[in-house]
Design a protein around this motif. Structure first.
Motif, short mmCIF file in Angstrom:
data_model
loop_
_atom_site.label_atom_id
_atom_site.label_comp_id
_atom_site.label_asym_id
_atom_site.label_seq_id
_atom_site.Cartn_x
_atom_site.Cartn_y
_atom_site.Cartn_z
N PHE A 1 0.79 -1.22 0.00
CA PHE A 1 0.00 0.00 0.00
C PHE A 1 0.83 1.29 0.00
CE2 PHE A 1 -2.76 -3.22 2.02
CZ PHE A 1 -3.83 -3.15 1.14
N TYR A 2 2.12 1.21 0.37
CA TYR A 2 2.89 2.46 0.38
C TYR A 2 4.15 2.42 -0.48
CZ TYR A 2 6.48 0.62 3.62
OH TYR A 2 7.48 -0.10 4.21
N ASN A 3 4.57 1.24 -0.92
CA ASN A 3 5.81 1.14 -1.68
C ASN A 3 5.58 0.53 -3.06
OD1 ASN A 3 8.57 1.37 -2.14
ND2 ASN A 3 9.02 -0.64 -1.30
N TYR A 4 4.73 -0.47 -3.11
CA TYR A 4 4.47 -1.19 -4.36
C TYR A 4 3.82 -0.30 -5.41
CZ TYR A 4 2.77 -5.05 -7.34
OH TYR A 4 2.52 -5.90 -8.38
N ASP A 5 3.13 0.76 -4.97
CA ASP A 5 2.39 1.61 -5.90
C ASP A 5 3.23 2.71 -6.53
OD1 ASP A 5 2.62 3.17 -3.54
OD2 ASP A 5 0.96 4.41 -4.23
N ILE A 6 4.53 2.77 -6.17
CA ILE A 6 5.39 3.82 -6.71
C ILE A 6 5.43 3.74 -8.24
CG2 ILE A 6 7.78 4.64 -6.87
CD1 ILE A 6 8.13 3.91 -3.96
N GLY A 7 5.21 4.85 -8.88
CA GLY A 7 5.21 4.88 -10.34
C GLY A 7 3.85 4.67 -10.96
N GLN A 8 2.87 4.29 -10.18
CA GLN A 8 1.52 4.14 -10.71
C GLN A 8 0.88 5.51 -10.89
OE1 GLN A 8 -0.46 1.43 -8.09
NE2 GLN A 8 0.59 -0.37 -8.87
N SER A 9 -0.08 5.58 -11.78
CA SER A 9 -0.64 6.87 -12.17
C SER A 9 -1.81 7.31 -11.31
CB SER A 9 -1.10 6.78 -13.63
OG SER A 9 -2.11 5.79 -13.78
N TRP A 10 -2.08 6.63 -10.22
CA TRP A 10 -3.24 7.00 -9.42
C TRP A 10 -2.88 7.03 -7.94
CZ3 TRP A 10 -5.23 3.55 -5.76
CH2 TRP A 10 -4.71 2.24 -5.82
N ARG A 11 -3.68 7.73 -7.20
CA ARG A 11 -3.61 7.74 -5.75
C ARG A 11 -5.02 7.58 -5.21
NH1 ARG A 11 0.77 6.72 -6.47
NH2 ARG A 11 2.69 7.68 -5.71
N ARG B 1 -16.31 4.82 -6.75
CA ARG B 1 -15.46 4.13 -5.79
C ARG B 1 -15.31 2.68 -6.23
NH1 ARG B 1 -17.96 6.30 0.00
NH2 ARG B 1 -17.11 8.41 -0.12
N ILE B 2 -14.37 1.99 -5.61
CA ILE B 2 -14.13 0.58 -5.91
C ILE B 2 -14.43 -0.25 -4.66
CG2 ILE B 2 -12.40 -1.15 -6.53
CD1 ILE B 2 -10.93 1.11 -8.05
N ARG B 3 -15.27 -1.23 -4.81
CA ARG B 3 -15.50 -2.22 -3.75
C ARG B 3 -14.72 -3.48 -4.16
NH1 ARG B 3 -16.68 -2.09 1.36
NH2 ARG B 3 -18.51 -0.78 1.02
N GLN B 4 -13.59 -3.66 -3.52
CA GLN B 4 -12.71 -4.80 -3.82
C GLN B 4 -13.09 -5.95 -2.90
OE1 GLN B 4 -9.83 -4.56 -6.09
NE2 GLN B 4 -9.87 -6.78 -5.96
N LYS B 5 -13.68 -7.00 -3.48
CA LYS B 5 -14.17 -8.13 -2.69
C LYS B 5 -13.11 -9.23 -2.71
CE LYS B 5 -18.62 -8.96 -2.79
NZ LYS B 5 -19.08 -8.20 -1.61
N ILE B 6 -12.54 -9.51 -1.54
CA ILE B 6 -11.55 -10.58 -1.40
C ILE B 6 -12.31 -11.85 -1.01
CG2 ILE B 6 -9.49 -11.36 -0.19
CD1 ILE B 6 -8.85 -8.41 0.36
N ALA C 1 -2.93 -8.49 -1.27
CA ALA C 1 -2.88 -7.03 -1.31
C ALA C 1 -2.19 -6.53 -2.57
CB ALA C 1 -2.15 -6.50 -0.07
N TYR C 2 -1.19 -7.25 -3.02
CA TYR C 2 -0.48 -6.84 -4.23
C TYR C 2 -1.36 -7.04 -5.47
CZ TYR C 2 3.56 -6.87 -1.14
OH TYR C 2 4.41 -6.61 -0.11
N SER C 3 -2.09 -8.14 -5.50
CA SER C 3 -2.94 -8.39 -6.66
C SER C 3 -4.09 -7.39 -6.73
CB SER C 3 -3.47 -9.83 -6.64
OG SER C 3 -4.32 -10.06 -5.54
N LEU C 4 -4.63 -6.98 -5.59
CA LEU C 4 -5.72 -6.01 -5.65
C LEU C 4 -5.21 -4.64 -6.08
CD1 LEU C 4 -6.07 -3.88 -2.99
CD2 LEU C 4 -6.59 -6.03 -1.85
N MET C 5 -3.98 -4.30 -5.71
CA MET C 5 -3.40 -3.06 -6.20
C MET C 5 -3.23 -3.12 -7.72
SD MET C 5 -2.96 -0.86 -3.75
CE MET C 5 -1.70 0.25 -4.34
N ASP C 6 -2.80 -4.27 -8.23
CA ASP C 6 -2.67 -4.44 -9.68
C ASP C 6 -4.02 -4.31 -10.38
OD1 ASP C 6 0.07 -4.80 -9.64
OD2 ASP C 6 -0.03 -6.98 -9.56
N GLN C 7 -5.05 -4.89 -9.77
CA GLN C 7 -6.38 -4.81 -10.36
C GLN C 7 -6.88 -3.37 -10.44
OE1 GLN C 7 -8.48 -7.89 -7.87
NE2 GLN C 7 -9.32 -8.41 -9.87
#
Length: 203
Positions: A117-127, A152-157, A169-175
């Motif tokens: 949630f704080y490092n893997y998203d570096i370089g992504q175009s959204w916040r 909004r996004i409702r991410q259902k795990i 958590a990494y896969s949902l960030m990718d999604q």
């Protein structure tokens, strides 16, 4: 919890770990941490139990599992200690485990994945911001608000197969990135009232 803000992410994930340590043993009593609001000065926790209506607890970000048990006990709710070795070993619920045990597992998995949630998203175009985490019978849901988007996004795990959720958590960030950028189309099975529904984990 502001995605990309290391301080906010670490304090939220630490709290998730404490909640998981209490949700796991109290699941046998039917106690459910049904919703955690993780924005603002103080997180709010909705607790449901078979014998009572929903109780709202106002927590502190540095709330410990011991302090949470005291708050539960003050409301007449069960507050069992975590099993021996809870923090020392990785555990995965059986597929036939109760949905509340699986919910505790997802909370812990998220707690151990702060980097997503704080490092893997570096370089992504959204916040964006994770607004709350909610329990459902077959999933644990994250409500995410993306800056500049009208929805909004409702991410259902999905929790039917807990063994498939390592690193979720990494896969949902990718999604979410695929949805926002449109570079990797992500199936969106439903849109309700400005909320896009995405799914992680095996059905």
């Amino acid at each position: 919890m502001r995605i990309g803000d290391k301080g906010q992410v670490l304090r939220a994930c630490r709290l998730l770990g404490e909640l998981a340590a209490v949700q796991r043993p109290t699941a046998e009593w039917g106690l459910c941490f049904s919703r955690l609001e993780i924005v603002g000065e103080r997180p709010g926790l909705l607790v449901e139990s078979p014998a009572r209506k929903t109780v709202r607890l106002d927590l502190k970000w540095d709330c410990t599992r011991e302090a949470l048990r005291c708050q539960l006990a003050a409301q007449g709710l069960p507050a069992s200690p975590e099993p021996p070795g809870h923090d020392a070993c990785l555990w995965t619920p059986r597929p036939d485990a109760s949905s509340l045990i699986k919910h505790a597992y997802v909370l812990r998995e998220l707690a151990l994945s702060a980097d997503a949630f704080y490092n893997y998203d570096i370089g992504q175009s959204w916040r964006g911001t994770v607004l709350d985490i909610a329990y459902q019978e077959t999933s644990t849901d994250l409500l995410v608000e993306v800056d500049g988007k009208p929805w909004r996004i409702r991410q259902k795990i999905r929790t039917s197969r807990p063994g498939s959720l390592t690193g979720v958590a990494y896969s949902l960030m990718d999604q979410i990135t695929g949805l926002v950028e449109g570079t990797h189309p992500v199936p969106s099975e439903d849109v309700r009232e400005g909320t896009v529904i995405l799914y992680s984990g095996r059905a």
